[in-house]
Design an enzyme around this catalytic site. Structure first.
Site, PDB file in Angstrom:
ATOM      1  N   LYS A   1       0.855  -1.187   0.000  1.00  0.00           N
ATOM      2  CA  LYS A   1       0.000   0.000   0.000  1.00  0.00           C
ATOM      3  C   LYS A   1       0.892   1.237   0.000  1.00  0.00           C
ATOM      4  CE  LYS A   1      -0.274   2.214   3.233  1.00  0.00           C
ATOM      5  NZ  LYS A   1      -0.139   2.819   4.584  1.00  0.00           N
TER       6      LYS A   1
ATOM      7  N   PRO B   1       8.915  -5.625   3.276  1.00  0.00           N
ATOM      8  CA  PRO B   1       9.596  -5.245   4.515  1.00  0.00           C
ATOM      9  C   PRO B   1       8.614  -5.028   5.657  1.00  0.00           C
ATOM     10  CG  PRO B   1      10.455  -3.984   2.665  1.00  0.00           C
ATOM     11  CD  PRO B   1       9.249  -4.723   2.160  1.00  0.00           C
ATOM     12  N   VAL B   2       9.054  -5.382   6.851  1.00  0.00           N
ATOM     13  CA  VAL B   2       8.252  -5.205   8.066  1.00  0.00           C
ATOM     14  C   VAL B   2       8.468  -3.794   8.594  1.00  0.00           C
ATOM     15  CG1 VAL B   2       7.892  -6.029  10.429  1.00  0.00           C
ATOM     16  CG2 VAL B   2       8.396  -7.661   8.588  1.00  0.00           C
ATOM     17  N   ALA B   3       7.386  -3.178   9.101  1.00  0.00           N
ATOM     18  CA  ALA B   3       7.437  -1.805   9.630  1.00  0.00           C
ATOM     19  C   ALA B   3       8.016  -0.863   8.585  1.00  0.00           C
ATOM     20  CB  ALA B   3       8.248  -1.746  10.919  1.00  0.00           C
TER      21      ALA B   3
ATOM     22  N   GLY C   1       6.057   1.103   6.286  1.00  0.00           N
ATOM     23  CA  GLY C   1       5.211   2.191   5.812  1.00  0.00           C
ATOM     24  C   GLY C   1       4.440   1.875   4.557  1.00  0.00           C
ATOM     25  N   ILE C   2       4.398   0.594   4.166  1.00  0.00           N
ATOM     26  CA  ILE C   2       3.647   0.208   2.969  1.00  0.00           C
ATOM     27  C   ILE C   2       2.530  -0.771   3.331  1.00  0.00           C
ATOM     28  CG2 ILE C   2       5.382   0.731   1.234  1.00  0.00           C
ATOM     29  CD1 ILE C   2       6.356  -2.136   1.376  1.00  0.00           C
TER      30      ILE C   2
ATOM     31  N   SER D   1      -0.985  -4.653   7.673  1.00  0.00           N
ATOM     32  CA  SER D   1      -2.395  -4.362   7.394  1.00  0.00           C
ATOM     33  C   SER D   1      -2.867  -5.076   6.137  1.00  0.00           C
ATOM     34  CB  SER D   1      -2.590  -2.855   7.243  1.00  0.00           C
ATOM     35  OG  SER D   1      -2.285  -2.182   8.442  1.00  0.00           O
ATOM     36  N   ALA D   2      -2.004  -5.096   5.110  1.00  0.00           N
ATOM     37  CA  ALA D   2      -2.358  -5.811   3.877  1.00  0.00           C
ATOM     38  C   ALA D   2      -2.510  -7.302   4.153  1.00  0.00           C
ATOM     39  CB  ALA D   2      -1.302  -5.567   2.808  1.00  0.00           C
TER      40      ALA D   2
ATOM     41  N   ASP E   1      -4.984   1.007   8.797  1.00  0.00           N
ATOM     42  CA  ASP E   1      -4.826   0.779   7.366  1.00  0.00           C
ATOM     43  C   ASP E   1      -5.593  -0.434   6.848  1.00  0.00           C
ATOM     44  OD1 ASP E   1      -3.207   2.957   6.910  1.00  0.00           O
ATOM     45  OD2 ASP E   1      -1.327   1.842   7.064  1.00  0.00           O
TER      46      ASP E   1
END
Length: 312
Positions: free
Chosen positions: A27, A114-116, A118-119, A123-124, A156
């Site tokens: 995201k 990647p974890v943490a 910002g994408i 949440s996805a 999110d």
């Protein structure tokens, strides 16, 4: 607060007999404005969200009990966390409770994002879990319970469950359709190997509030959208830079790549993105950046018009 999602794509109502596999795409916050703060401490946001064609993969199948297996290049960070807090497990148990059934499923998460970062990776993944279980358990297309569970999992998750280009507002619980992205647009995502805690980024934010920035009209093409986005911002980038200065290096490297129309951080970071006129240009830039920064995660991708139509 209940989720508000308009014109959500229909979920097929035919139950799956075996394993269901769905994509959990990255995201991107093309802009992100912080408008204020509610009495409960949650910030009021305004963002234009789009989805890239690079994703985790979520697989679910019937089982005698509940299990979650995590694989993939970014599995280790999740395996080190408390399993009870994992968003995939919480989504499965939350939807099962809403349906009055046991969460007797075996879930495999192939963690490629990647974890943490910002994408919206977690949440996805949670949204993909809700979609996959809705298919596995044969929920009707208009069953409201996945939509009701989504906002209990994170800000999110509702927009990731919606799965199309959208605006989100409030603390993430209000999701509304946005104009489709132009066809002449691709994206290059770069993470410098750094994770940023969303709460810490918000706590480090200083200054006043910004007005909402919804597009005044549908963009004519990629250049037109880029011009509109330049007039908007990611208000979380300054605090992210204070916590992780390498984010500035990533944005500068993206901005200097031939063909990059706009470079910006997504969400609360540390993943940044560059917009390009074609996937070929984005892939060429990915090759150069990957060679120059072997420790960075670099991925070129098209944009996805509808997450629900992705096949894996």
């Amino acid at each position: 607060m209940p989720s508000t999602i308009l014109s959500a794509p229909a979920t097929p109502s035919e139950p799956a007999a075996d394993t269901v596999r769905v994509a959990a795409p990255a995201k991107l916050n093309l802009y992100l404005h912080v408008l204020g703060r509610r009495p409960d401490g949650y910030h009021l946001l305004d963002s234009l969200v789009a989805f890239a064609g690079i994703h985790d993969i979520l697989s679910v199948r019937p089982a005698d009990g509940f299990s979650l297996e995590i694989t993939g290049p970014f599995a280790a960070l999740l395996l080190a966390e408390d399993p009870a807090g994992n968003l995939v497990a919480r989504a499965a148990r939350g939807l099962a409770a809403a349906l009055g059934r046991d969460p007797h499923v075996a879930i495999t998460l192939d963690k490629r994002l990647p974890v943490a970062g910002g994408i919206g990776g977690g949440s996805a993944d949670a949204a993909a879990t809700l979609r996959a279980l809705a298919l596995l358990w044969g929920l009707a297309a208009d069953d409201p319970r996945p939509l009701q569970v989504a906002p209990t999992l994170g800000a999110d998750v509702p927009v990731c469950l919606f799965g199309r280009t959208a605006y989100f507002a409030g603390a993430g619980e209000v999701v509304e359709p946005a104009p489709a992205l132009p066809a002449d647009l691709a994206v290059l995502l770069v993470n410098p190997g750094v994770g940023l805690n969303t709460r810490a980024v918000f706590q480090a934010r200083q200054g006043g509030w910004r007005a909402a920035g919804r597009l005044e009209r549908a963009p004519r093409d990629g250049a037109d959208l880029t011009a509109m986005l330049r007039e908007r911002h990611n208000d979380l980038m300054p605090p992210a830079l204070a916590l992780a200065p390498v984010v500035g290096e990533v944005v500068d490297a993206l901005a200097a790549a031939p063909g990059c129309r706009l470079a910006r951080m997504s969400g609360s970071g540390a993943t940044c993105f560059g917009l390009f006129a074609s996937l070929a240009e984005a892939e060429a830039a990915a090759g150069r950046l990957g060679a120059e920064h072997p420790g960075w995660w670099v991925a070129a991708a098209p944009f996805v018009a509808d997450v629900h139509r992705l096949t894996v």
